[in-house]
Design an enzyme around this catalytic site. Structure first.
Site, PDB file in Angstrom:
ATOM      1  N   ASP A   1      39.479  38.372  19.650  1.00 50.14           N
ATOM      2  CA  ASP A   1      38.622  39.239  20.465  1.00 50.14           C
ATOM      3  C   ASP A   1      38.899  40.704  20.145  1.00 50.14           C
ATOM      4  O   ASP A   1      40.045  41.148  20.155  1.00 50.14           O
ATOM      5  CB  ASP A   1      38.886  38.970  21.944  1.00 50.14           C
ATOM      6  CG  ASP A   1      37.816  39.553  22.861  1.00 50.14           C
ATOM      7  OD1 ASP A   1      37.200  40.571  22.486  1.00 50.14           O
ATOM      8  OD2 ASP A   1      37.594  38.994  23.948  1.00 50.14           O
TER       9      ASP A   1
ATOM     10  N   SER B   1      32.479  37.705  29.380  1.00 51.45           N
ATOM     11  CA  SER B   1      33.032  39.049  29.461  1.00 51.45           C
ATOM     12  C   SER B   1      33.173  39.478  30.930  1.00 51.45           C
ATOM     13  O   SER B   1      33.920  38.865  31.678  1.00 51.45           O
ATOM     14  CB  SER B   1      32.165  40.022  28.653  1.00 51.45           C
ATOM     15  OG  SER B   1      32.823  41.250  28.465  1.00 51.45           O
TER      16      SER B   1
ATOM     17  N   HIS C   1      34.787  38.795  20.205  1.00 57.34           N
ATOM     18  CA  HIS C   1      34.308  38.795  21.588  1.00 57.34           C
ATOM     19  C   HIS C   1      33.029  37.966  21.731  1.00 57.34           C
ATOM     20  O   HIS C   1      32.820  37.290  22.724  1.00 57.34           O
ATOM     21  CB  HIS C   1      34.059  40.225  22.051  1.00 57.34           C
ATOM     22  CG  HIS C   1      33.829  40.352  23.523  1.00 57.34           C
ATOM     23  ND1 HIS C   1      34.768  39.994  24.462  1.00 57.34           N
ATOM     24  CD2 HIS C   1      32.748  40.788  24.239  1.00 57.34           C
ATOM     25  CE1 HIS C   1      34.297  40.208  25.676  1.00 57.34           C
ATOM     26  NE2 HIS C   1      33.082  40.685  25.565  1.00 57.34           N
TER      27      HIS C   1
END
Length: 810
Positions: free
Chosen positions: A742, A669, A776
């Site tokens: 995601d 991330s 994610h």
């Protein structure tokens, strides 16, 4: 700059099989053994520490589960066949322990191959309700704790699309449940639906809607139709004897909450018009009060569509917000209202005011207090004692106010006024206990309250228990941990007056377990759990928290692991894993919250696996980005990022453990964003691994991470911080990994795809791995094992086996 021929050949070889229709791969055995090690259960403990429910989960989902039907609407991801969140993590077994000295036992009556979720204690903690998801829907189940027996209360007709589909009545004999409407219509198949016209969005002149880049939003009228159908539910009352009655007709129910005395229910429903710009929780809503029989009392609040808040993290809508029940009263509602118009740019003496109103919610509204910054929440004590909290993100400040809820003319007293990022000065959290309404309130002993804290300092982590006199605000230390080979955490108070607390104790090779500690009697610890270490192969890995200084003198830390086959004097390749964090002062940025005595716990996203493959690992390396005074942290983001990385490599190199020409950097991330920037702006690394990141900040123009300014206010910041804009300088091998589904704000899969295309077009050594069905965070066993394989292959190719004489760039 050029890429040496050796690298080019390696890259072609690696991509040769990477461009084929590659099936899911598995990592080497040493990594696979750790990844598949069985997990210890999660626990749910009652407030007295007598009964414990053990929830056993699987390490992974399967790719089959992730491939089940999914609809993405209004910020939600829903399985429209089972009517529960499509990404729900399930438990597969449940056990219980009755009594502190009892043994863990099996539950009778549980269905085979269950998928259990939403475990919730009854108010009296004699029962626990939960859901079981089968192929056709979601069932309601209840566990009788004392009998260790489970029973089914409903057919598979619950509507869990909006979250937990039930709440307990306060008598603990019945449950209020959202169920599918009996006459629900069929959903529209949006893949086959024929459009009746274009989708049109309109912006009025002068009305700003500077929203972040939300995922899974509604896109057209078909989405609106499907969202409304999936949100619709009927409310049923299910009694523990198996009987049920319709309690309220169909509506789009979002929240259900009983008053402490159980005589009223506050229900929030979603209204039209919907939005294509914001998620469902910013759609219009109504908050209505009913009595326990379901009769209408009044409509307490109507909230319009929220698309156009003022700019800034501390912006709020006007009107009533943060509505909740007062825990120490039978049926009193409290809420906050902004005094600055919700705009953090307005200069006012007080940001918020807090009010209350008693049942039947038609009488006098009384002000309780005003807060200098944005109101957060209240901890209730008694008629004369309560604690309110505020905070302000821009200054990282928080206050704790002691106030008299019965006398608003009495000036609130500020108990604590501090930087919440300053962990060394953290006074701890106030201890609570259950009252006669089965609600948690402050544990008060006359004028005294109790605090439990982590006890971080330069010397390490030594949790404490304090007593605070609420008259003079003086604290007395009742207990502080003295463990030096283990780490202790104070989990909860059983009886603060008697000195009984639940603590969790772990070491680097001892799995965390729970105990009862009596700080008054000074008797031995009473064990409550006995979990064993499932990661035997790394239990004796050499581990230490190292401290080192950045070029500007800021002290940094990282947790250093040596290879399992470590030999003194030998130089090893290294993996550094990190995640940047923003601070407003150097003092807080330099504080240490790591301990070498914490349990060594590898999980799918961890680099620790590679100690079994001959790598030094520097995990959780400090990457503070500091902006003091009027300077924002991101004003010097790149300079600080590179300085953090160089300091870390220098520190481990000075210890003599590594070949500094064989260092990889990685992150997930914002850590992926960090990795790409480090490879673009330094020559410190042999390779990088970037997972589920964002690389072009012009695609998130109204702020990102902790950046409040929009693109047009700080275009140079957005440009400088975007690795995509500097793709021409990136010549270091980079492994990009992204879940193709995601759902995180800003990290669209497009970010990795476009960055890969830019790097490929410029001749950089890069590999892009898109994980099917993954969000994610990654969940399927097939995906995670393949992820570990990809990372291992990349590290072996570009780090460990990089020739001593090769160079990355000129």
């Amino acid at each position: 700059m050029k890429i040496p021929l050796f690298y080019t050949l390696l890259f072609v070889t690696f991509l040769g099989f990477g461009q084929d229709n590659l099936t899911y791969q598995s990592p080497p055995e040493s990594i696979l053994e750790l990844a598949e090690a069985p997990l210890a259960p999660s626990i749910r403990m009652d407030s007295k520490g007598n009964n414990i429910v053990f929830l056993y989960g699987s390490n992974f989902k399967s790719i089959d589960e992730l491939s089940e039907t999914e609809m993405r609407l209004g910020g939600l991801r829903i399985n429209p066949i089972t009517n529960i969140g499509s990404r729900t993590r399930y438990y597969i077994d449940v056990k219980v322990k009755n009594g502190k000295d009892a043994k863990e036992i099996n539950i009778s009556g549980l269905p085979e191959n269950g998928r259990f979720a939403n475990f919730t204690w009854s108010p009296n903690q004699e029962y626990m309700a939960f859901t079981n998801t089968i192929t056709s829907g979601v069932e309601l189940w209840v566990l009788d704790i004392n009998k260790a027996q489970a029973s089914k209360l409903s057919q598979p007709n619950l509507n869990a699309n909006m979250g937990n589909p039930f709440t307990w009545f306060k008598d603990s004999h019945a449950i209020l449940v959202t169920t599918l409407p009996a006459n629900r219509k069929a959903l529209i198949d949006t893949k086959e639906a024929i459009p009746t016209g274009p989708t049109i969005s309109v912006s009025e002149a002068g009305v700003k809607a500077q929203n972040r880049t939300y995922q899974d939003l509604l896109k057209n009228e078909n989405d609106e139709y499907n969202f409304e159908l999936l949100a619709q539910a009927e409310l049923y009352k299910f009694n523990l004897d198996g009987t049920s009655t319709l309690w309220k007709k169909s509506d789009m129910y979002r929240d259900l909450s009983f008053s402490p005395d159980g005589n009223y229910v506050m229900i929030t429903t979603i209204n039209r018009p919907f939005s294509y710009l914001v998620p469902y929780y910013r759609f219009p809503s109504s908050t209505t009060i009913y009595n326990v029989n379901g009769d209408f009392v009044n409509t307490f609040l109507e909230v319009p569509l929220i698309e156009d808040l003022p700019q800034g993290f501390m912006a709020e809508r006007t009107g009533k917000r943060d509505i909740s029940w007062r825990n120490d009263k039978p049926a009193t509602l409290i809420w906050a209202e902004a005094l600055d118009g919700g705009d953090p740019e307005n200069d006012v003496a007080f940001r918020d005011e807090v009010f209350q109103q008693e049942a039947p919610f038609t009488g006098k509204i009384r002000s309780l207090l005003k807060t200098k910054d944005r109101f957060r929440f209240i901890q209730w004590g008694d008629d004369n004692t309560a604690l309110a909290y505020d905070y302000w993100w821009n200054t990282r400040n928080t206050r704790t106010y002691l106030f008299n809820p019965s006398n608003n003319k009495q000036e609130p007293k500020v108990v604590f006024d501090r930087n919440y990022q300053d962990v060394y000065s953290n006074p701890g959290n106030f201890v609570t206990k259950k009252n006669h309404f089965d609600e948690y309130v402050l544990d008060l002993d006359k004028n005294n309250a109790f605090l439990t804290g982590d006890g971080y300092s330069d010397a390490g982590k030594f949790p404490f228990i304090d007593e605070i006199n609420l008259e003079n605000l003086k604290t007395t230390r009742l207990y502080q941990s003295t463990l030096t080979e283990q780490v202790e955490d104070i989990s909860m108070a059983l009886n603060a007056n008697k000195g009984e607390y639940i603590v969790r104790i772990e070491s680097k090779n001892e799995y965390p377990n729970y105990y009862i500690r009596n700080i008054k009697k000074r008797i031995g610890l009473i064990p409550l759990t006995q979990f064993e270490n499932p990661f035997i192969s790394i239990q004796n890995v050499q581990k230490e928290v190292i401290k080192y200084n950045r070029a500007d003198g800021l002290e940094l830390t990282g947790t250093l692991y040596l290879p399992t086959d470590y030999e003194a004097g030998k130089k090893y390749p290294m993996i550094m894993w990190a995640y940047p964090a923003e601070f407003k002062d150097k003092s807080s940025a330099g504080q240490n919250t790591k301990s070498s005595n914490e349990f060594t716990y590898p999980y799918y996203g961890s680099p620790i696996y590679w100690v079994t493959r001959g790598y030094v690992v520097l995990d959780d390396a400090s990457f503070p980005i500091v902006g003091e005074g009027d300077e924002q942290p991101n004003d010097t983001f790149i300079v600080q990022l590179v300085s953090n990385a160089k300091a870390a490599i220098d520190a481990v190199d000075t210890l003599g453990y590594i070949d500094r020409d064989k260092v990889a950097v990685g992150g997930h991330s914002y850590g992926a964003f960090m990795t790409a920037n480090l490879l673009s702006h330094s020559n410190l690394f042999a390779a990088g691994i970037a997972r589920s990141g964002a690389y072009n900040r012009t695609l998130t123009p109204f702020g990102f991470q902790s950046e409040e300014r929009n693109y047009w206010e700080a275009p140079e910041i957005y440009y400088e911080m975007s690795p995509f804009m500097h793709a021409d300088t990136m010549k270091t091998p980079l492994l990009l990994i992204h879940g193709e589904a995601d759902n995180n704000s800003g990290t669209y899969p497009l970010q990795s795809e476009r960055y890969f295309n830019a790097l490929k077009g410029l001749g950089a050594p890069v590999r892009l791995v898109m994980l099917p069905k993954e969000s994610h965070g990654y969940a399927a066993k097939e995906s995670i094992l393949h992820l570990l394989w990809e990372q291992d292959e990349w590290l072996e190719t570009y780090v460990k086996n990089r020739p001593e004489t090769s160079e990355i760039t000129d």
